[in-house]
Scaffold this motif. Structure first.
Motif, PDB file in Angstrom:
ATOM      1  N   GLY A 139      11.529   4.749   2.445  1.00 20.64           N
ATOM      2  CA  GLY A 139      12.138   4.354   3.699  1.00 20.64           C
ATOM      3  C   GLY A 139      13.589   4.715   3.888  1.00 20.64           C
ATOM      4  N   PHE A 140      14.203   5.431   2.926  1.00 14.29           N
ATOM      5  CA  PHE A 140      15.612   5.802   3.080  1.00 14.29           C
ATOM      6  C   PHE A 140      15.794   6.962   4.060  1.00 14.29           C
ATOM      7  CE2 PHE A 140      15.560   3.665  -1.043  1.00 14.29           C
ATOM      8  CZ  PHE A 140      16.642   2.807  -0.907  1.00 14.29           C
ATOM      9  N   LEU A 141      14.758   7.782   4.215  1.00 12.95           N
ATOM     10  CA  LEU A 141      14.759   8.856   5.208  1.00 12.95           C
ATOM     11  C   LEU A 141      13.569   8.625   6.137  1.00 12.95           C
ATOM     12  CD1 LEU A 141      15.551  12.088   3.130  1.00 12.95           C
ATOM     13  CD2 LEU A 141      17.085  10.851   4.648  1.00 12.95           C
ATOM     14  N   PRO A 142      13.687   7.742   7.099  1.00 14.41           N
ATOM     15  CA  PRO A 142      12.553   7.430   7.979  1.00 14.41           C
ATOM     16  C   PRO A 142      12.193   8.604   8.871  1.00 14.41           C
ATOM     17  CG  PRO A 142      14.557   6.392   8.790  1.00 14.41           C
ATOM     18  CD  PRO A 142      14.896   6.977   7.454  1.00 14.41           C
ATOM     19  N   PRO A 174      15.980  14.688  14.028  1.00 13.20           N
ATOM     20  CA  PRO A 174      17.383  15.037  14.269  1.00 13.20           C
ATOM     21  C   PRO A 174      18.040  15.754  13.093  1.00 13.20           C
ATOM     22  CG  PRO A 174      16.937  12.797  14.997  1.00 13.20           C
ATOM     23  CD  PRO A 174      15.713  13.261  14.267  1.00 13.20           C
ATOM     24  N   ALA A 175      17.721  15.338  11.858  1.00  7.96           N
ATOM     25  CA  ALA A 175      18.307  15.991  10.684  1.00  7.96           C
ATOM     26  C   ALA A 175      17.861  17.447  10.594  1.00  7.96           C
ATOM     27  CB  ALA A 175      17.920  15.244   9.411  1.00  7.96           C
ATOM     28  N   ASN A 176      16.580  17.694  10.870  1.00  8.18           N
ATOM     29  CA  ASN A 176      16.069  19.060  10.839  1.00  8.18           C
ATOM     30  C   ASN A 176      16.743  19.925  11.895  1.00  8.18           C
ATOM     31  OD1 ASN A 176      13.940  20.996   9.804  1.00  8.18           O
ATOM     32  ND2 ASN A 176      13.433  20.969  11.968  1.00  8.18           N
ATOM     33  N   ARG A 177      16.931  19.375  13.097  1.00  9.15           N
ATOM     34  CA  ARG A 177      17.603  20.139  14.159  1.00  9.15           C
ATOM     35  C   ARG A 177      19.052  20.417  13.801  1.00  9.15           C
ATOM     36  NH1 ARG A 177      14.339  16.724  17.308  1.00  9.15           N
ATOM     37  NH2 ARG A 177      16.038  15.227  17.638  1.00  9.15           N
ATOM     38  N   LEU A 178      19.722  19.440  13.173  1.00  9.85           N
ATOM     39  CA  LEU A 178      21.110  19.639  12.756  1.00  9.85           C
ATOM     40  C   LEU A 178      21.225  20.787  11.766  1.00  9.85           C
ATOM     41  CD1 LEU A 178      24.092  18.702  12.607  1.00  9.85           C
ATOM     42  CD2 LEU A 178      23.402  17.158  10.758  1.00  9.85           C
ATOM     43  N   VAL A 179      20.325  20.820  10.795  1.00  9.04           N
ATOM     44  CA  VAL A 179      20.348  21.875   9.788  1.00  9.04           C
ATOM     45  C   VAL A 179      19.989  23.224  10.407  1.00  9.04           C
ATOM     46  CG1 VAL A 179      19.227  22.722   7.689  1.00  9.04           C
ATOM     47  CG2 VAL A 179      19.858  20.317   7.869  1.00  9.04           C
ATOM     48  N   PHE A 180      18.926  23.225  11.220  1.00 11.49           N
ATOM     49  CA  PHE A 180      18.392  24.485  11.745  1.00 11.49           C
ATOM     50  C   PHE A 180      19.306  25.117  12.789  1.00 11.49           C
ATOM     51  CE2 PHE A 180      15.399  26.825  14.592  1.00 11.49           C
ATOM     52  CZ  PHE A 180      14.983  27.775  13.680  1.00 11.49           C
ATOM     53  N   TYR A 181      19.905  24.298  13.629  1.00  4.92           N
ATOM     54  CA  TYR A 181      20.695  24.829  14.739  1.00  4.92           C
ATOM     55  C   TYR A 181      22.195  24.882  14.464  1.00  4.92           C
ATOM     56  CZ  TYR A 181      16.574  24.661  17.739  1.00  4.92           C
ATOM     57  OH  TYR A 181      15.330  24.873  18.283  1.00  4.92           O
ATOM     58  N   VAL A 182      22.672  24.143  13.456  1.00  2.00           N
ATOM     59  CA  VAL A 182      24.119  24.076  13.228  1.00  2.00           C
ATOM     60  C   VAL A 182      24.503  24.503  11.811  1.00  2.00           C
ATOM     61  CG1 VAL A 182      26.170  22.601  13.261  1.00  2.00           C
ATOM     62  CG2 VAL A 182      24.348  22.233  14.947  1.00  2.00           C
ATOM     63  N   ALA A 183      24.026  23.778  10.808  1.00  2.00           N
ATOM     64  CA  ALA A 183      24.539  23.960   9.445  1.00  2.00           C
ATOM     65  C   ALA A 183      24.138  25.309   8.838  1.00  2.00           C
ATOM     66  CB  ALA A 183      24.070  22.811   8.556  1.00  2.00           C
ATOM     67  N   LEU A 196      16.478  18.205   1.195  1.00  2.00           N
ATOM     68  CA  LEU A 196      16.016  16.820   1.350  1.00  2.00           C
ATOM     69  C   LEU A 196      14.993  16.712   2.484  1.00  2.00           C
ATOM     70  CD1 LEU A 196      19.367  14.851   0.904  1.00  2.00           C
ATOM     71  CD2 LEU A 196      17.395  14.783  -0.639  1.00  2.00           C
ATOM     72  N   VAL A 197      15.258  17.404   3.593  1.00  2.00           N
ATOM     73  CA  VAL A 197      14.331  17.367   4.730  1.00  2.00           C
ATOM     74  C   VAL A 197      12.998  18.003   4.359  1.00  2.00           C
ATOM     75  CG1 VAL A 197      13.923  18.277   7.050  1.00  2.00           C
ATOM     76  CG2 VAL A 197      16.129  17.256   6.485  1.00  2.00           C
ATOM     77  N   ILE A 198      13.050  19.115   3.623  1.00  2.00           N
ATOM     78  CA  ILE A 198      11.814  19.755   3.166  1.00  2.00           C
ATOM     79  C   ILE A 198      10.995  18.775   2.326  1.00  2.00           C
ATOM     80  CG2 ILE A 198      10.914  21.489   1.565  1.00  2.00           C
ATOM     81  CD1 ILE A 198      11.587  22.690   4.181  1.00  2.00           C
TER      82      ILE A 198
END
Length: 306
Positions: free
Chosen positions: A24-27, A33-42, A207-209
């Motif tokens: 439950g630490f990464l619901p 949103p985390a995936n979009r942040l990585v894919f589109y920004v980072a 982490l997202v993967i």
């Protein structure tokens, strides 16, 4: 030891993502949103900075790019013939073809290239990834559209253009090449801001993967997912390695491209399958199985090529 000390930490972080998601630490609400942040920004920030601050001519090898794209095209064709020979249903066949050739270049491939080869390896891999990603998106879209209903297939050309031209990795590679070729300097403030974003890119991506893995669907898909994973992790990099060796390329030239070819099935495969009437369950299973399996196959390919 360098291979092991590169691959094992990467997949420890991947499995950490799976564990913290289960607890439950990464619901699920955070993953999108985390995936979009990585894919589109980072990830685009990391790629743009690495290419923009390099001498492009030192990292652009047309022969490596042509052979890499040739290997990818061959595997898409082989997966297509396999799906026809096995008499797969239309939705299953399109997803099978896509999962057999569409690699996770941005999240896994570039991470392995960076941690195994350093900054120069990342630049080499980023340049090749830009071209390979264009081909992957085109061939994956064609495979899914061809096996979809007529209503979906009718918009194939528009979908291909939108997906390719709007891909943030492709955009960042193109902009990085522009800055590198014309020696456009990055202002210090911009460079340091990009460095901060770069530090976010790979750990968050891993982490997202991990959080997206589905062991249950892996078990449910059986031989079909095993075939797609075999194509992706063994046949595709194997074809690339043979082509590289036939043309007498040196290890330093082929390693970044081989790392990209050996990457597991891309997470975007699930989204594309769902949007184009493919089989989402097969895509999820292939992503999960190939991601876990690549921990072993990466060790094999890096040892063979090094």
């Amino acid at each position: 030891m360098h291979i092991l000390t590169t691959i094992i930490p990467i997949f420890i972080i991947v499995m950490l993502g799976w564990v913290v998601h289960r607890h439950g630490f990464l619901p699920d609400e955070f993953l999108g949103p985390a995936n979009r942040l990585v894919f589109y920004v980072a990830i685009p920030a990391m790629i743009f900075q690495s290419i923009a601050q390099s001498t492009f001519g030192d990292f652009f090898n047309p022969l490596v790019i042509v052979l890499t794209l040739s290997a990818a095209a061959l595997i898409y064709a082989a997966a297509w013939l396999t799906s026809r020979g096995m008499g797969m249903q239309r939705s299953l066949a399109g997803t099978f073809i896509q999962c057999s050739g569409h690699g996770n270049l941005g999240y896994i491939g570039l991470a392995v290239a960076f941690y195994f080869l350093g900054d120069e390896g990342l630049v080499h891999a980023s340049v090749v990834a830009g071209f390979l990603m264009i081909l992957q998106n085109i061939l994956s879209t064609v495979a899914l559209q061809t096996h979809a209903t007529q209503a979906v297939a009718g918009s194939s050309y528009r979908l291909i253009v939108v997906k390719v031209m709007g891909n943030p990795v492709i955009v960042s590679v193109s902009l990085g090449m522009l800055f590198s070729v014309f020696s456009i300097p990055l202002p210090l403030i911009v460079a340091r801001s990009l460095t901060i974003l770069t530090g976010l890119a790979l750990p968050t991506a891993l982490l997202v993967i991990g959080a997206s893995l589905s062991l249950e669907r892996m078990a449910a898909q059986g031989l079909t997912v095993a075939g797609a994973v075999a194509f992706k992790l063994l046949v595709l990099p194997g074809a690339g390695w043979l082509l590289f060796r036939c043309f007498g390329l040196q290890t330093i030239d082929i390693l970044p491209a081989l790392i990209l070819l050996a990457s597991p099935t891309a997470t975007i495969s699930f989204v594309m399958a769902r949007e184009m009437q493919g089989d989402g369950d097969l895509a999820t299973a292939a992503i999960s199985a190939s991601t876990l399996g690549s921990a072993l196959t990466y060790i094999m390919w890096l040892k063979l090529a090094s």
